[in-house]
Design a protein around this motif. Structure first.
Motif, PDB file in Angstrom:
ATOM      1  N   ILE A 172       0.831  -1.204   0.000  1.00 23.72           N
ATOM      2  CA  ILE A 172       0.000   0.000   0.000  1.00 23.72           C
ATOM      3  C   ILE A 172       0.865   1.253   0.000  1.00 23.72           C
ATOM      4  CG2 ILE A 172      -1.604   1.376   1.384  1.00 23.72           C
ATOM      5  CD1 ILE A 172      -2.909  -1.261   2.249  1.00 23.72           C
ATOM      6  N   SER A 173       1.898   1.275   0.841  1.00 25.84           N
ATOM      7  CA  SER A 173       2.763   2.462   0.944  1.00 25.84           C
ATOM      8  C   SER A 173       3.475   2.760  -0.368  1.00 25.84           C
ATOM      9  CB  SER A 173       3.798   2.259   2.043  1.00 25.84           C
ATOM     10  OG  SER A 173       3.167   2.076   3.277  1.00 25.84           O
ATOM     11  N   VAL A 174       4.064   1.750  -0.962  1.00 24.28           N
ATOM     12  CA  VAL A 174       4.804   1.952  -2.214  1.00 24.28           C
ATOM     13  C   VAL A 174       3.857   2.357  -3.336  1.00 24.28           C
ATOM     14  CG1 VAL A 174       6.146   0.751  -3.991  1.00 24.28           C
ATOM     15  CG2 VAL A 174       6.704   0.434  -1.588  1.00 24.28           C
ATOM     16  N   THR A 175       2.712   1.699  -3.415  1.00 21.18           N
ATOM     17  CA  THR A 175       1.745   2.016  -4.465  1.00 21.18           C
ATOM     18  C   THR A 175       1.230   3.445  -4.326  1.00 21.18           C
ATOM     19  OG1 THR A 175       1.062  -0.303  -4.487  1.00 21.18           O
ATOM     20  CG2 THR A 175      -0.392   1.248  -5.546  1.00 21.18           C
ATOM     21  N   MET A 176       0.939   3.852  -3.105  1.00 18.07           N
ATOM     22  CA  MET A 176       0.445   5.216  -2.888  1.00 18.07           C
ATOM     23  C   MET A 176       1.525   6.248  -3.234  1.00 18.07           C
ATOM     24  SD  MET A 176      -2.687   5.024  -2.005  1.00 18.07           S
ATOM     25  CE  MET A 176      -3.086   6.544  -1.197  1.00 18.07           C
ATOM     26  N   LEU A 177       2.751   5.998  -2.830  1.00 17.39           N
ATOM     27  CA  LEU A 177       3.832   6.937  -3.143  1.00 17.39           C
ATOM     28  C   LEU A 177       4.037   7.061  -4.649  1.00 17.39           C
ATOM     29  CD1 LEU A 177       6.452   6.097  -0.379  1.00 17.39           C
ATOM     30  CD2 LEU A 177       5.189   8.225  -0.672  1.00 17.39           C
ATOM     31  N   LEU A 178       4.029   5.936  -5.360  1.00 20.19           N
ATOM     32  CA  LEU A 178       4.188   5.982  -6.809  1.00 20.19           C
ATOM     33  C   LEU A 178       2.996   6.661  -7.483  1.00 20.19           C
ATOM     34  CD1 LEU A 178       5.679   2.437  -7.493  1.00 20.19           C
ATOM     35  CD2 LEU A 178       6.870   4.634  -7.547  1.00 20.19           C
ATOM     36  N   SER A 179       1.826   6.515  -6.908  1.00 22.42           N
ATOM     37  CA  SER A 179       0.628   7.136  -7.486  1.00 22.42           C
ATOM     38  C   SER A 179       0.625   8.649  -7.313  1.00 22.42           C
ATOM     39  CB  SER A 179      -0.627   6.568  -6.828  1.00 22.42           C
ATOM     40  OG  SER A 179      -0.729   5.203  -7.089  1.00 22.42           O
ATOM     41  N   MET A 180       1.324   9.147  -6.312  1.00 23.88           N
ATOM     42  CA  MET A 180       1.347  10.584  -6.061  1.00 23.88           C
ATOM     43  C   MET A 180       2.364  11.324  -6.920  1.00 23.88           C
ATOM     44  SD  MET A 180       0.872  10.997  -2.021  1.00 23.88           S
ATOM     45  CE  MET A 180       0.511   9.523  -1.129  1.00 23.88           C
ATOM     46  N   ILE A 181       3.271  10.599  -7.536  1.00 29.21           N
ATOM     47  CA  ILE A 181       4.323  11.249  -8.327  1.00 29.21           C
ATOM     48  C   ILE A 181       3.735  12.070  -9.479  1.00 29.21           C
ATOM     49  CG2 ILE A 181       6.273  10.817  -9.879  1.00 29.21           C
ATOM     50  CD1 ILE A 181       7.104   8.576  -7.943  1.00 29.21           C
ATOM     51  N   PRO A 182       2.816  11.502 -10.275  1.00 29.36           N
ATOM     52  CA  PRO A 182       2.295  12.312 -11.395  1.00 29.36           C
ATOM     53  C   PRO A 182       1.169  13.264 -10.959  1.00 29.36           C
ATOM     54  CG  PRO A 182       1.390  10.112 -11.526  1.00 29.36           C
ATOM     55  CD  PRO A 182       2.339  10.135 -10.351  1.00 29.36           C
TER      56      PRO A 182
ATOM     57  N   PHE B  73      -0.585  13.472  -8.291  1.00 30.56           N
ATOM     58  CA  PHE B  73      -1.675  12.764  -7.613  1.00 30.56           C
ATOM     59  C   PHE B  73      -2.692  12.134  -8.575  1.00 30.56           C
ATOM     60  CE2 PHE B  73      -0.027  15.664  -4.463  1.00 30.56           C
ATOM     61  CZ  PHE B  73       0.006  14.905  -3.312  1.00 30.56           C
ATOM     62  N   LEU B  74      -2.432  12.149  -9.869  1.00 29.11           N
ATOM     63  CA  LEU B  74      -3.376  11.591 -10.831  1.00 29.11           C
ATOM     64  C   LEU B  74      -3.420  10.065 -10.777  1.00 29.11           C
ATOM     65  CD1 LEU B  74      -2.768  13.943 -13.881  1.00 29.11           C
ATOM     66  CD2 LEU B  74      -4.696  13.930 -12.292  1.00 29.11           C
ATOM     67  N   GLY B  75      -2.353   9.449 -10.341  1.00 26.42           N
ATOM     68  CA  GLY B  75      -2.337   7.995 -10.227  1.00 26.42           C
ATOM     69  C   GLY B  75      -3.319   7.470  -9.196  1.00 26.42           C
ATOM     70  N   LEU B  76      -3.715   8.318  -8.261  1.00 25.46           N
ATOM     71  CA  LEU B  76      -4.666   7.900  -7.229  1.00 25.46           C
ATOM     72  C   LEU B  76      -6.035   7.563  -7.816  1.00 25.46           C
ATOM     73  CD1 LEU B  76      -3.787  10.423  -4.390  1.00 25.46           C
ATOM     74  CD2 LEU B  76      -3.129   8.029  -4.570  1.00 25.46           C
ATOM     75  N   ILE B  77      -6.343   8.109  -8.977  1.00 25.36           N
ATOM     76  CA  ILE B  77      -7.618   7.798  -9.632  1.00 25.36           C
ATOM     77  C   ILE B  77      -7.723   6.302  -9.905  1.00 25.36           C
ATOM     78  CG2 ILE B  77      -8.953   8.143 -11.762  1.00 25.36           C
ATOM     79  CD1 ILE B  77      -7.734  10.980 -11.852  1.00 25.36           C
ATOM     80  N   PHE B  78      -6.604   5.679 -10.228  1.00 27.18           N
ATOM     81  CA  PHE B  78      -6.585   4.245 -10.513  1.00 27.18           C
ATOM     82  C   PHE B  78      -6.235   3.421  -9.277  1.00 27.18           C
ATOM     83  CE2 PHE B  78      -5.409   6.501 -14.383  1.00 27.18           C
ATOM     84  CZ  PHE B  78      -6.439   6.086 -15.218  1.00 27.18           C
ATOM     85  N   THR B  79      -5.338   3.951  -8.469  1.00 23.46           N
ATOM     86  CA  THR B  79      -4.821   3.187  -7.336  1.00 23.46           C
ATOM     87  C   THR B  79      -5.854   2.969  -6.241  1.00 23.46           C
ATOM     88  OG1 THR B  79      -2.617   4.035  -7.774  1.00 23.46           O
ATOM     89  CG2 THR B  79      -3.015   3.139  -5.588  1.00 23.46           C
ATOM     90  N   LEU B  80      -6.588   3.994  -5.870  1.00 23.86           N
ATOM     91  CA  LEU B  80      -7.523   3.869  -4.750  1.00 23.86           C
ATOM     92  C   LEU B  80      -8.621   2.831  -4.991  1.00 23.86           C
ATOM     93  CD1 LEU B  80      -7.755   7.554  -3.527  1.00 23.86           C
ATOM     94  CD2 LEU B  80      -6.502   5.660  -2.496  1.00 23.86           C
ATOM     95  N   PRO B  81      -9.273   2.790  -6.149  1.00 26.50           N
ATOM     96  CA  PRO B  81     -10.273   1.735  -6.356  1.00 26.50           C
ATOM     97  C   PRO B  81      -9.674   0.332  -6.364  1.00 26.50           C
ATOM     98  CG  PRO B  81     -10.574   3.484  -7.964  1.00 26.50           C
ATOM     99  CD  PRO B  81      -9.304   3.777  -7.232  1.00 26.50           C
ATOM    100  N   ILE B  82      -8.478   0.200  -6.934  1.00 23.87           N
ATOM    101  CA  ILE B  82      -7.846  -1.125  -6.980  1.00 23.87           C
ATOM    102  C   ILE B  82      -7.470  -1.582  -5.571  1.00 23.87           C
ATOM    103  CG2 ILE B  82      -5.790  -2.373  -7.752  1.00 23.87           C
ATOM    104  CD1 ILE B  82      -5.970  -0.636 -10.326  1.00 23.87           C
TER     105      ILE B  82
END
Length: 73
Positions: free
Chosen positions: A34-44, A46-55
């Motif tokens: 969860i930590s690594v995925t959230m950090l990587l999702s915030m790099i662009p 915070f747009l990656g969170l659109i995909f990461t949070l539902p998954i």
């Protein structure tokens, strides 16, 4: 657990503590994912969170169902 069955928050917290103490390595691994995925999702921006949070939410739901016994009734 609060959404899945009719229970109070104390029972839900105690169940969570029990699951973590019974499976510490698995839970630490999941926390790391969860930590690594959230950090990587915030790099662009915070747009990656659109995909990461539902998954992550969907995956967490399935892991919860495997970790906690089904409700009676």
């Amino acid at each position: 657990m609060l959404l899945d069955r009719e229970t109070n928050f104390v029972s839900a917290m105690l169940t969570s503590i029990r699951v973590v103490t019974e499976n510490p390595v698995v839970m630490l691994g999941w926390a790391a994912i969860i930590s690594v995925t959230m950090l990587l999702s915030m790099i662009p921006a915070f747009l990656g969170l659109i995909f990461t949070l539902p998954i992550l939410g969907h995956t967490t739901w399935h892991l919860y169902q495997r970790a906690v016994s089904p409700a009676e009734g």
